[in-house]
Design a protein around this motif. Structure first.
Motif, mmCIF file in Angstrom:
data_model
loop_
_atom_site.group_PDB
_atom_site.id
_atom_site.type_symbol
_atom_site.label_atom_id
_atom_site.label_comp_id
_atom_site.label_asym_id
_atom_site.label_seq_id
_atom_site.Cartn_x
_atom_site.Cartn_y
_atom_site.Cartn_z
ATOM 1 N N LEU A 22 -97.994 9.100 -70.833
ATOM 2 C CA LEU A 22 -97.514 9.245 -69.466
ATOM 3 C C LEU A 22 -97.067 10.680 -69.224
ATOM 4 O O LEU A 22 -96.688 11.384 -70.167
ATOM 5 N N PRO A 23 -97.081 11.121 -67.960
ATOM 6 C CA PRO A 23 -96.535 12.446 -67.670
ATOM 7 C C PRO A 23 -95.036 12.473 -67.926
ATOM 8 O O PRO A 23 -94.393 11.426 -68.050
ATOM 9 N N ILE A 30 -101.880 16.480 -60.380
ATOM 10 C CA ILE A 30 -102.769 16.116 -59.284
ATOM 11 C C ILE A 30 -102.816 14.595 -59.287
ATOM 12 O O ILE A 30 -103.007 13.975 -60.342
ATOM 13 N N ALA A 31 -102.650 13.994 -58.119
ATOM 14 C CA ALA A 31 -102.692 12.536 -58.016
ATOM 15 C C ALA A 31 -103.420 12.126 -56.745
ATOM 16 O O ALA A 31 -103.472 12.887 -55.776
ATOM 17 N N ARG A 32 -103.975 10.932 -56.763
ATOM 18 C CA ARG A 32 -104.549 10.356 -55.543
ATOM 19 C C ARG A 32 -103.420 9.756 -54.715
ATOM 20 O O ARG A 32 -102.498 9.150 -55.261
ATOM 21 N N ASN A 51 -91.625 -0.377 -65.997
ATOM 22 C CA ASN A 51 -93.011 -0.780 -65.780
ATOM 23 C C ASN A 51 -93.952 0.407 -65.682
ATOM 24 O O ASN A 51 -95.006 0.328 -65.079
ATOM 25 N N LYS A 52 -93.532 1.548 -66.230
ATOM 26 C CA LYS A 52 -94.388 2.744 -66.306
ATOM 27 C C LYS A 52 -94.820 3.246 -64.936
ATOM 28 O O LYS A 52 -95.966 3.668 -64.744
ATOM 29 N N THR A 74 -98.728 3.982 -59.971
ATOM 30 C CA THR A 74 -99.101 3.625 -61.339
ATOM 31 C C THR A 74 -99.842 4.803 -61.971
ATOM 32 O O THR A 74 -100.386 5.660 -61.260
ATOM 33 N N PRO A 75 -99.895 4.868 -63.293
ATOM 34 C CA PRO A 75 -100.550 5.998 -63.963
ATOM 35 C C PRO A 75 -102.016 6.197 -63.579
ATOM 36 O O PRO A 75 -102.540 7.303 -63.701
ATOM 37 N N GLU A 76 -102.677 5.162 -63.089
ATOM 38 C CA GLU A 76 -104.082 5.295 -62.695
ATOM 39 C C GLU A 76 -104.272 6.288 -61.549
ATOM 40 O O GLU A 76 -105.357 6.833 -61.367
ATOM 41 N N TYR A 77 -103.236 6.532 -60.777
ATOM 42 C CA TYR A 77 -103.324 7.484 -59.665
ATOM 43 C C TYR A 77 -103.210 8.935 -60.131
ATOM 44 O O TYR A 77 -103.555 9.850 -59.395
#
Length: 87
Positions: A22-23, A30-32, A51-52, A74-77
């Motif tokens: 994780l950051p 950069i994120a969406r 919950n990360k 969420t981390p996917e972004y």
């Protein structure tokens, strides 16, 4: 990201920075945008919460659209970590 990044500056991004991790608070990423996935944004990681979830914050809070508006992501972004900037 004013005052850190100014219009017209370019950034170099490491897209592999968070593979398997994780950051960290303070990282510039950069994120969406969670409500407009086609929009990429540069934000600072403010916190990682239960919950990360990643809390994002702009450096100019009066003008920034960030987790105070759309909530943690969420981390996917997260698309990568900004490593350098060029004027």
């Amino acid at each position: 990201m004013l005052p850190l990044l100014k219009p017209g500056e370019e950034v170099l991004v490491d897209p592999n920075a968070y593979r398997g991790s994780l950051p960290h608070p303070g990282d510039i990423i950069i994120a969406r945008h969670p409500q407009r996935p086609e929009l990429k944004m540069i934000k600072r990681v403010d916190a990682i919460i239960r919950n990360k979830l990643v809390v994002l914050k702009g450096d100019n809070p009066t003008e920034s659209t960030d987790s105070r508006v759309f909530g943690p992501v969420t981390p996917e972004y997260v698309l990568g970590r900004v490593t350098s900037r060029f004027s």
